[in-house]
Design an enzyme around this catalytic site. Structure first.
Site, short mmCIF file in Angstrom:
data_model
loop_
_atom_site.label_atom_id
_atom_site.label_comp_id
_atom_site.label_asym_id
_atom_site.label_seq_id
_atom_site.Cartn_x
_atom_site.Cartn_y
_atom_site.Cartn_z
N LYS A 34 0.84 -1.21 0.00
CA LYS A 34 0.00 0.00 0.00
C LYS A 34 0.87 1.25 0.00
O LYS A 34 1.69 1.45 0.89
CB LYS A 34 -0.91 0.01 1.23
CG LYS A 34 -1.86 1.21 1.25
CD LYS A 34 -2.89 1.11 2.36
CE LYS A 34 -2.40 1.60 3.69
NZ LYS A 34 -2.18 3.06 3.75
N ASP A 61 -3.32 4.28 -2.09
CA ASP A 61 -4.22 4.81 -1.05
C ASP A 61 -4.15 6.33 -1.03
O ASP A 61 -3.55 6.92 -0.13
CB ASP A 61 -3.79 4.20 0.29
CG ASP A 61 -4.66 4.63 1.46
OD1 ASP A 61 -5.79 5.10 1.23
OD2 ASP A 61 -4.19 4.51 2.61
N LEU A 62 -4.74 6.97 -2.05
CA LEU A 62 -4.69 8.44 -2.12
C LEU A 62 -6.05 9.07 -1.82
O LEU A 62 -6.16 10.29 -1.75
CB LEU A 62 -4.17 8.89 -3.50
CG LEU A 62 -2.73 8.46 -3.82
CD1 LEU A 62 -2.31 8.97 -5.20
CD2 LEU A 62 -1.75 8.95 -2.77
N LYS A 63 -7.07 8.26 -1.65
CA LYS A 63 -8.41 8.76 -1.24
C LYS A 63 -8.82 10.01 -2.01
O LYS A 63 -9.04 11.07 -1.42
CB LYS A 63 -8.44 9.02 0.26
CG LYS A 63 -8.12 7.81 1.12
CD LYS A 63 -8.27 8.12 2.62
CE LYS A 63 -7.92 6.95 3.49
NZ LYS A 63 -6.48 6.68 3.56
N ASP A 66 -12.82 15.10 -5.21
CA ASP A 66 -12.78 16.36 -5.95
C ASP A 66 -13.99 16.36 -6.89
O ASP A 66 -14.86 15.49 -6.77
CB ASP A 66 -11.45 16.45 -6.74
CG ASP A 66 -10.98 17.89 -6.91
OD1 ASP A 66 -11.80 18.73 -7.32
OD2 ASP A 66 -9.80 18.18 -6.64
N ILE A 67 -14.04 17.30 -7.82
CA ILE A 67 -15.16 17.28 -8.77
C ILE A 67 -15.04 16.02 -9.64
O ILE A 67 -13.94 15.48 -9.81
CB ILE A 67 -15.21 18.56 -9.64
CG1 ILE A 67 -13.93 18.73 -10.46
CG2 ILE A 67 -15.48 19.80 -8.77
CD1 ILE A 67 -14.01 19.83 -11.51
N THR A 125 -11.87 6.33 10.41
CA THR A 125 -11.98 5.85 11.79
C THR A 125 -11.60 6.93 12.80
O THR A 125 -11.92 6.83 13.97
CB THR A 125 -11.11 4.61 12.02
OG1 THR A 125 -9.82 4.86 11.49
CG2 THR A 125 -11.70 3.39 11.35
N ARG A 186 -4.43 -6.27 14.11
CA ARG A 186 -3.31 -6.52 15.01
C ARG A 186 -3.24 -7.99 15.39
O ARG A 186 -4.12 -8.49 16.07
CB ARG A 186 -3.46 -5.71 16.32
CG ARG A 186 -3.18 -4.24 16.12
CD ARG A 186 -1.72 -4.03 15.82
NE ARG A 186 -1.43 -2.65 15.47
CZ ARG A 186 -1.47 -2.16 14.22
NH1 ARG A 186 -1.82 -2.92 13.22
NH2 ARG A 186 -1.16 -0.91 13.99
N GLY A 215 0.61 -2.73 8.85
CA GLY A 215 1.86 -1.99 8.73
C GLY A 215 2.84 -2.33 9.83
O GLY A 215 3.64 -3.26 9.71
N ARG A 216 2.73 -1.60 10.93
CA ARG A 216 3.73 -1.70 12.00
C ARG A 216 3.93 -3.08 12.62
O ARG A 216 5.07 -3.41 12.98
CB ARG A 216 3.44 -0.64 13.06
CG ARG A 216 3.75 0.76 12.54
CD ARG A 216 3.13 1.85 13.36
NE ARG A 216 1.67 1.84 13.21
CZ ARG A 216 0.87 2.69 13.83
NH1 ARG A 216 1.36 3.60 14.64
NH2 ARG A 216 -0.44 2.63 13.64
O1 C5P Z 1 0.86 0.36 11.02
P1 C5P Z 1 -0.59 0.02 10.88
O2 C5P Z 1 -0.86 -1.46 10.74
O3 C5P Z 1 -1.45 0.69 11.90
O4 C5P Z 1 -0.97 0.66 9.46
C1 C5P Z 1 -2.24 0.74 9.06
C2 C5P Z 1 -2.34 1.41 7.71
O5 C5P Z 1 -3.71 1.49 7.39
C3 C5P Z 1 -1.80 2.84 7.69
O6 C5P Z 1 -1.22 3.08 6.41
C4 C5P Z 1 -3.03 3.69 7.87
O7 C5P Z 1 -2.97 4.92 7.20
C5 C5P Z 1 -4.11 2.83 7.25
N1 C5P Z 1 -5.44 3.05 7.81
C6 C5P Z 1 -5.75 2.84 9.13
N2 C5P Z 1 -6.99 3.02 9.62
C7 C5P Z 1 -7.94 3.41 8.81
C8 C5P Z 1 -7.67 3.63 7.46
C9 C5P Z 1 -6.41 3.43 6.99
O8 C5P Z 1 -4.91 2.47 9.90
N3 C5P Z 1 -9.13 3.55 9.30
#
Ligand code: C5P
Length: 240
Positions: A34, A61-63, A66-67, A125, A186, A215-216
Site C-alpha cells: 500500500k 491509497d490516495l483517497k 474532488d469534482i 476511523t 493486530r 503496517g507496524r
Molecule cells: O501500522 P498500521 O498497521 O497501523 O498501518 C495501518 C495502515 O492502514 C496505515 O497506512 C493507515 O494509514 C491505514 N489506515 C488505518 N486506519 C484506517 C484507514 C487506513 O490504519 N481507518
C-alpha cells in the site's frame, strides 16, 4: 485467491530506498504493497513503477475527493499505472464515483490495462459522531458508513475500506461479492500502537474482510518475514 494475496503491507516509509528495501524483503510474503499520501507525495509514480517492476501489486491509497471530472482523470492515471486497487472518498458523492468508475472502465478497455479494484472510503476511523456533527452531519457514524457503502456499490465500485467494527454491517447491507479491505488489524503478537478499533487477522477474515492492511506489526517486528508469515498462518487458520 491465495491467502497470502489477501495480506496488504502498508508501505508507510518516507524514502524511495526504504520502500524498495521493504519490497525486496517482503515480496512473495504479502499480496500487495500500500502506497499512501506521504510516500507518493515524496516519490511520485516512480515508487509505484518500482513495485510493479518487482512483480508486485499496489494499493494506491490516495483517497481522491474532488469534482467528478478531476477524480475521473486521476483514476484514469492510476489505471494506467497498473495499480491493483485504489480508493476515493464516498463523500465525494454518487456522480463523482460513477464518473470515476465509467472512466476507469473506458481506459482499461481502450488501453488494454487490467481493471483495478475501486474502493470507497466511508467514514474515517478518526471521525467520531461529534466530528460528523461539527461538519453538519447529524446521522450516526454507523448510519453514514452503511449509506456511503451502499452509494459506493450503486455507483459500481468494487468495494469499500472498512474497520473491523463495520464489517458485519457492510456485509449485511452490500452482500458477499462486495470487496472489503480492513486496516487496523493486530495479530496477537503485536502491540496495539495507536489503533483504536483493533481486531486479529483471523477475526477480520472470519467477519468478512477480503483483504487486511497491516503496517507496524510487520515493519517493527524483529523478524518482519516471520511476522508476515505468522499473520498469513492466522488467516489460514480462520479460513480452515
Ligand atoms: O501500522 P498500521 O498497521 O497501523 O498501518 C495501518 C495502515 O492502514 C496505515 O497506512 C493507515 O494509514 C491505514 N489506515 C488505518 N486506519 C484506517 C484507514 C487506513 O490504519 N481507518
Amino acid at each position: 485467491m491465495n491467502v497470502k494475496d489477501r495480506l496488504i503491507f502498508a508501505l508507510d516509509v518516507d524514502t524511495f530506498e526504504d520502500a524498495a528495501s521493504w519490497v525486496e524483503t517482503l515480496k512473495g510474503e504479502v499480496g500487495m504493497f500500500k502506497v499512501g499520501k506521504q510516500l507518493f507525495t515524496r516519490c511520485g509514480p516512480d515508487v509505484v513503477r518500482m513495485i510493479r517492476a518487482a512483480g508486485q501489486e499496489v494499493f494506491l491509497d490516495l483517497k481522491y475527493h474532488d469534482i467528478p471530472n478531476t477524480v475521473a482523470a486521476a483514476a484514469a492515471e492510476a489505471t494506467r499505472l497498473g495499480v491493483k486497487m485504489f480508493n476515493v472518498h464516498a463523500l465525494g458523492g454518487p456522480d463523482m464515483m460513477a464518473a470515476m468508475q465509467e472512466r476507469v472502465r473506458a481506459v482499461a478497455i481502450a488501453e488494454n490495462c487490467p481493471l483495478p479494484i475501486t474502493l470507497g472510503v466511508t467514514v474515517l476511523t478518526s471521525s467520531s459522531g461529534e466530528e460528523l456533527r461539527a461538519v453538519g452531519i447529524e446521522r450516526s457514524v454507523e448510519e453514514m458508513v452503511e449509506r456511503l457503502a451502499l452509494l459506493s456499490k450503486e455507483a459500481g465500485l468494487s468495494g469499500v475500506v472498512a474497520s473491523a467494527r463495520e464489517l458485519s454491517l457492510i456485509r449485511a447491507a452490500c452482500g458477499s461479492d462486495f470487496v472489503v479491505v480492513t486496516p487496523g488489524v493486530r495479530p496477537a503478537f503485536a502491540a496495539s500502537d495507536d489503533q483504536q478499533r483493533i481486531v486479529t487477522p483471523a477475526a477480520a477474515v472470519a467477519q468478512g474482510a477480503d483483504y487486511i492492511v497491516v503496517g507496524r506489526p510487520i515493519s517493527r517486528a524483529d523478524d518482519p518475514v516471520a511476522a508476515a508469515r505468522a499473520i498469513v498462518a492466522e488467516m489460514e487458520g480462520s479460513i480452515g
